[in-house]
Write a protein that holds these residues in place. Sequence first.
Motif, mmCIF file in Angstrom:
data_model
loop_
_atom_site.group_PDB
_atom_site.id
_atom_site.type_symbol
_atom_site.label_atom_id
_atom_site.label_comp_id
_atom_site.label_asym_id
_atom_site.label_seq_id
_atom_site.Cartn_x
_atom_site.Cartn_y
_atom_site.Cartn_z
ATOM 1 N N SER A 53 0.998 -1.172 -0.139
ATOM 2 C CA SER A 53 0.007 -0.138 0.045
ATOM 3 C C SER A 53 0.951 1.359 0.053
ATOM 4 O O SER A 53 0.395 2.361 -0.422
ATOM 5 N N GLY A 54 2.019 1.161 0.420
ATOM 6 C CA GLY A 54 2.924 2.267 0.693
ATOM 7 C C GLY A 54 3.973 2.253 -0.683
ATOM 8 O O GLY A 54 5.035 2.973 -0.529
ATOM 9 N N TRP A 55 3.870 1.393 -1.515
ATOM 10 C CA TRP A 55 4.748 1.218 -2.520
ATOM 11 C C TRP A 55 4.565 2.521 -3.759
ATOM 12 O O TRP A 55 3.578 2.326 -4.418
ATOM 13 N N PHE A 56 5.388 3.228 -3.899
ATOM 14 C CA PHE A 56 5.192 4.300 -4.785
ATOM 15 C C PHE A 56 6.626 4.847 -5.407
ATOM 16 O O PHE A 56 7.647 4.569 -4.806
ATOM 17 N N TYR A 57 6.393 5.476 -6.465
ATOM 18 C CA TYR A 57 7.656 6.371 -7.062
ATOM 19 C C TYR A 57 7.222 7.711 -7.262
ATOM 20 O O TYR A 57 6.313 7.898 -7.915
ATOM 21 N N VAL A 58 7.958 8.629 -6.971
ATOM 22 C CA VAL A 58 7.758 9.902 -7.084
ATOM 23 C C VAL A 58 8.378 10.425 -8.711
ATOM 24 O O VAL A 58 9.254 10.147 -8.788
ATOM 25 N N LEU A 59 7.500 11.040 -9.450
ATOM 26 C CA LEU A 59 7.907 11.318 -10.745
ATOM 27 C C LEU A 59 8.628 12.781 -10.787
ATOM 28 O O LEU A 59 7.913 13.769 -11.177
ATOM 29 N N GLY A 60 9.905 12.887 -10.235
ATOM 30 C CA GLY A 60 10.404 14.082 -10.109
ATOM 31 C C GLY A 60 11.793 13.807 -9.289
ATOM 32 O O GLY A 60 12.018 12.684 -9.088
ATOM 33 N N GLU A 61 12.219 14.931 -8.705
ATOM 34 C CA GLU A 61 13.753 14.838 -8.281
ATOM 35 C C GLU A 61 13.641 14.760 -6.728
ATOM 36 O O GLU A 61 14.353 14.375 -5.731
ATOM 37 N N GLU A 62 12.321 14.984 -6.192
ATOM 38 C CA GLU A 62 12.131 15.245 -4.783
ATOM 39 C C GLU A 62 11.897 13.589 -4.101
ATOM 40 O O GLU A 62 11.753 12.755 -4.867
ATOM 41 N N SER A 63 12.011 13.458 -2.814
ATOM 42 C CA SER A 63 11.797 12.366 -2.170
ATOM 43 C C SER A 63 10.877 12.476 -0.906
ATOM 44 O O SER A 63 11.231 13.601 -0.186
ATOM 45 N N PHE A 64 9.875 11.675 -0.829
ATOM 46 C CA PHE A 64 8.863 11.763 0.563
ATOM 47 C C PHE A 64 8.869 10.388 1.057
ATOM 48 O O PHE A 64 9.151 9.426 0.501
ATOM 49 N N ALA A 70 3.623 12.647 -0.541
ATOM 50 C CA ALA A 70 3.939 12.848 -1.943
ATOM 51 C C ALA A 70 2.735 13.650 -2.633
ATOM 52 O O ALA A 70 2.729 14.700 -3.434
ATOM 53 N N THR A 71 1.597 12.932 -2.251
ATOM 54 C CA THR A 71 0.326 13.558 -2.967
ATOM 55 C C THR A 71 -0.145 15.134 -2.598
ATOM 56 O O THR A 71 -0.568 15.821 -3.195
ATOM 57 N N GLU A 72 0.064 15.231 -1.066
ATOM 58 C CA GLU A 72 -0.441 16.431 -0.614
ATOM 59 C C GLU A 72 0.453 17.701 -1.294
ATOM 60 O O GLU A 72 0.177 18.595 -1.126
ATOM 61 N N SER A 73 1.756 17.259 -1.447
ATOM 62 C CA SER A 73 2.690 18.417 -1.911
ATOM 63 C C SER A 73 2.253 18.605 -3.492
ATOM 64 O O SER A 73 2.883 19.532 -4.153
ATOM 65 N N GLY A 74 1.589 17.690 -4.143
ATOM 66 C CA GLY A 74 1.176 18.042 -5.622
ATOM 67 C C GLY A 74 2.211 17.331 -6.587
ATOM 68 O O GLY A 74 1.860 17.689 -7.741
ATOM 69 N N PRO A 76 3.629 14.621 -9.035
ATOM 70 C CA PRO A 76 3.031 13.621 -9.469
ATOM 71 C C PRO A 76 3.629 12.073 -9.036
ATOM 72 O O PRO A 76 4.941 11.887 -8.766
ATOM 73 N N VAL A 77 2.761 11.191 -8.598
ATOM 74 C CA VAL A 77 3.393 9.713 -7.817
ATOM 75 C C VAL A 77 2.750 8.765 -8.882
ATOM 76 O O VAL A 77 1.686 8.628 -9.263
ATOM 77 N N PHE A 78 3.697 7.808 -9.089
ATOM 78 C CA PHE A 78 3.387 6.399 -9.690
ATOM 79 C C PHE A 78 3.143 5.574 -8.622
ATOM 80 O O PHE A 78 4.042 4.937 -7.885
ATOM 81 N N ALA A 79 1.695 5.311 -8.200
ATOM 82 C CA ALA A 79 1.334 4.397 -6.856
ATOM 83 C C ALA A 79 1.322 2.950 -7.442
ATOM 84 O O ALA A 79 0.036 2.508 -7.627
#
Length: 142
Positions: A53-64, A70-74, A76-79
């Motif tokens: 349920s917590g396996w995701f990839y952020v489509l960008g340079e930031e890490s969460f 990640a979704t709260e910060s806006g 894009p997330v590959f869930a």
Amino acid sequence: MIQEFKDFIAKGNVMDMAVGIIIGAAFTAIVTSLVGDLINPIIALFTGGIDFSGWFYVLGEESFASIEAATESGVPVFAVGKFVMAVINFLIVAFVVFLLVKMVNRIKDAATAEEEAAPEAPKGPTELDVLLEIRDQLKRSA
């Protein structure tokens, strides 16, 4: 037009469909809980603590730290985990529906077999047979 709508709603098939949708929604909640609360922890146990349920990839340079952050910060997330959970939910629901359809088909086949196996009741003599028998008896007694 209103009367046609009332007739449509009053039909048995529409009511059966409504009951099916309500039961389906309740069943979906049960399956979602089953996957999220029971299956995912077992999978995490065998995969070394990976929680789907917590396996995701952020489509960008930031890490969460979490998908929620990640979704709260806006960003894009590959869930991946949510998708895996949805696939597991689908497979469970599809399997249960398959079992239900199989059971209904078995019941229909059994009912059809009983109808085919029921022997015809022996028919009594026809009206002509009775009249001929009366005639023959009258000839013998005369």
